[in-house]
Design an enzyme around this catalytic site. Structure first.
Site, PDB file in Angstrom:
ATOM      1  N   LYS A 187      28.099 -24.085  73.289  1.00 23.86           N
ATOM      2  CA  LYS A 187      27.776 -22.796  72.680  1.00 23.86           C
ATOM      3  C   LYS A 187      26.276 -22.509  72.613  1.00 23.86           C
ATOM      4  CE  LYS A 187      31.810 -21.050  70.940  1.00 23.86           C
ATOM      5  NZ  LYS A 187      32.747 -22.167  71.048  1.00 23.86           N
ATOM      6  N   SER A 227      33.828 -20.102  63.636  1.00 24.27           N
ATOM      7  CA  SER A 227      34.412 -21.203  62.883  1.00 24.27           C
ATOM      8  C   SER A 227      33.521 -22.432  62.984  1.00 24.27           C
ATOM      9  CB  SER A 227      35.805 -21.531  63.415  1.00 24.27           C
ATOM     10  OG  SER A 227      35.706 -21.919  64.764  1.00 24.27           O
ATOM     11  N   GLU A 261      44.598 -24.152  76.732  1.00 22.96           N
ATOM     12  CA  GLU A 261      44.697 -23.733  75.333  1.00 22.96           C
ATOM     13  C   GLU A 261      45.576 -24.696  74.542  1.00 22.96           C
ATOM     14  OE1 GLU A 261      44.827 -18.976  74.849  1.00 22.96           O
ATOM     15  OE2 GLU A 261      46.540 -19.855  75.878  1.00 22.96           O
ATOM     16  N   GLY A 311      48.546 -21.859  70.120  1.00 25.17           N
ATOM     17  CA  GLY A 311      47.772 -20.608  70.178  1.00 25.17           C
ATOM     18  C   GLY A 311      47.589 -20.164  71.616  1.00 25.17           C
ATOM     19  N   ASP A 351      47.687 -17.390  73.215  1.00 19.84           N
ATOM     20  CA  ASP A 351      47.477 -15.955  73.455  1.00 19.84           C
ATOM     21  C   ASP A 351      46.855 -15.702  74.825  1.00 19.84           C
ATOM     22  OD1 ASP A 351      45.138 -17.159  71.875  1.00 19.84           O
ATOM     23  OD2 ASP A 351      44.248 -15.393  72.823  1.00 19.84           O
ATOM     24  N   SER A 408      33.977 -29.649  76.006  1.00 21.12           N
ATOM     25  CA  SER A 408      33.243 -28.505  75.455  1.00 21.12           C
ATOM     26  C   SER A 408      32.435 -28.809  74.199  1.00 21.12           C
ATOM     27  CB  SER A 408      34.214 -27.349  75.216  1.00 21.12           C
ATOM     28  OG  SER A 408      35.339 -27.773  74.479  1.00 21.12           O
TER      29      SER A 408
END
Ligand SMILES: *Cc1c(COP(=O)(O)O)cnc(C)c1O
Length: 339
Positions: free
Chosen positions: A67, A92, A218, A222, A224, A318
């Site tokens: 990030k 988060s 994923e 979750g 999606d 990650s």
């Protein structure tokens, strides 16, 4: 292109909100600021996955996750006036830390809107980097609304965690470095939350390893992104519950989705049980601390369902931010079984 599962892969890159040129520009900004993280290999991992695995270790990035790349790039792209008014982020955890650190390094004030149940390690790291923290309840309050109200009040710029061209471009620099170090790959497995890392990685793969099948991974609870990918439009789900706390997003970003739809081969899922076994593998065999969300790609590789024997498989680890007590509890749950 081996892209039978994605019929819409013909879109032209010119129509994207962000291109590989933006990834290159981000790489230039990050030069000498972000770590060029190591690419690890392991014969034990290769044997377990029946492939040749290349682990890009963003758990060893500044701030403990990829990030930092997107956050730093987005702050660096602000105008002088915007910098003076400060930035706001909601997250988060890892994006919060990344924005706080990027702000401190570039002399920009940061306010971070975080869920009340964010892991303690992430909250204290954000505070140490100098971010002002405002808490909200992720099950009852809307963080985008809280952020927008704060931004209006203070004249500050919101840096969203994934749905932002400069954030996507910054995240793409990790895969760019991976292809630079490992050469072309058959498959690239990428943790998927809101799609910043996946979209950026797909842009890098298209430019540097065009035959590589880029796959988003994923948590099963979750999925999606998988639903959206299959439906051809963004689908929203209730806040999922999974130990992969960096991937508890309810929907992909619009900027992210357009790139993912066009360039990604497929989106797959893994269970929390597989994440725990993978965390243990990293600790025991490779001597690295990887947070649950950081294990998504490797867990998919160990399932042997998304590559053929002997293929060259890139894995973006990650992040590595996990509370020591949570980490110990999760490792205790792992059986050492091959998943
Ligand atoms: C944010 C994050 C993700 C998901 O990234 P997106 O860009 O939102 O898809 C995955 N792993 C870790 C460790 C993260 O911090």
């Amino acid at each position: 292109m081996a892209d039978s599962s994605n019929p819409s892969a013909a879109s032209t890159p010119e129509s994207f909100p962000v291109t590989f040129a933006d990834v290159e520009a981000a790489a230039a900004r990050l030069e000498g600021v972000a770590h060029r993280t190591p690419v690890m290999t392991s014969r034990t991992a290769d044997a377990r996955a029946e492939g040749r695995l290349f682990f890009k270790c963003e758990n060893l990035q500044r701030g403990g996750a990829f990030k930092f790349r997107g956050a730093y790039n987005a702050v660096a792209a602000l105008s002088e006036g915007q910098r003076r008014q400060g930035v706001i982020a909601y997250s988060s955890g890892n994006h919060a830390q990344a924005v706080a650190l990027a702000g401190r390094l570039q002399g920009v004030a940061t306010t971070i809107v975080m869920p009340k149940d964010a892991p303690g390690a992430k909250v204290s790291a954000t505070r140490e980097y100098g971010g002002e923290i405002i808490f909200y309840d992720r099950y009852t309050e809307n963080r985008e609304e809280i952020c927008a109200a704060l931004a209006a009040e203070r004249g500050a710029t919101v840096i969203p965690p994934y749905d932002h061209p400069q954030v996507i471009a910054g995240q793409g620099t990790a895969a760019r470095e991976l292809f630079g170090a490992a050469g072309e790959l058959d498959v690239l497995l990428v943790s998927l939350g809101g799609g910043g890392l996946l979209a950026g990685s797909a842009l890098a793969a298209q430019a540097l390893s065009p035959r590589c099948r880029v796959i988003g991974v994923e948590p099963e609870a979750g999925n999606d992104g998988q639903q959206s990918f299959r439906a051809g439009h963004v689908i929203r789900i209730p806040v999922p519950r999974s130990i992969a706390d960096g991937a508890l997003t309810t929907h992909l970003g619009e900027n992210n989705f357009s790139i993912i739809q066009a360039l990604v081969h497929e989106v797959v899922t893994v269970t929390d049980g597989m994440l725990v076994e993978t965390m243990r593998f990293f600790a025991e065999r490779m001597k690295i601390v990887v947070e649950p969300t950081g294990c998504l790609g490797a867990a998919a590789a160990f399932s042997k369902q998304h590559h053929r024997p002997g293929e060259r498989v890139g894995i973006l680890i990650s992040g590595g931010n996990v509370d020591p007590t949570t980490y110990a509890d999760l490792l205790r749950r792992a059986t050492g079984a091959q998943v």
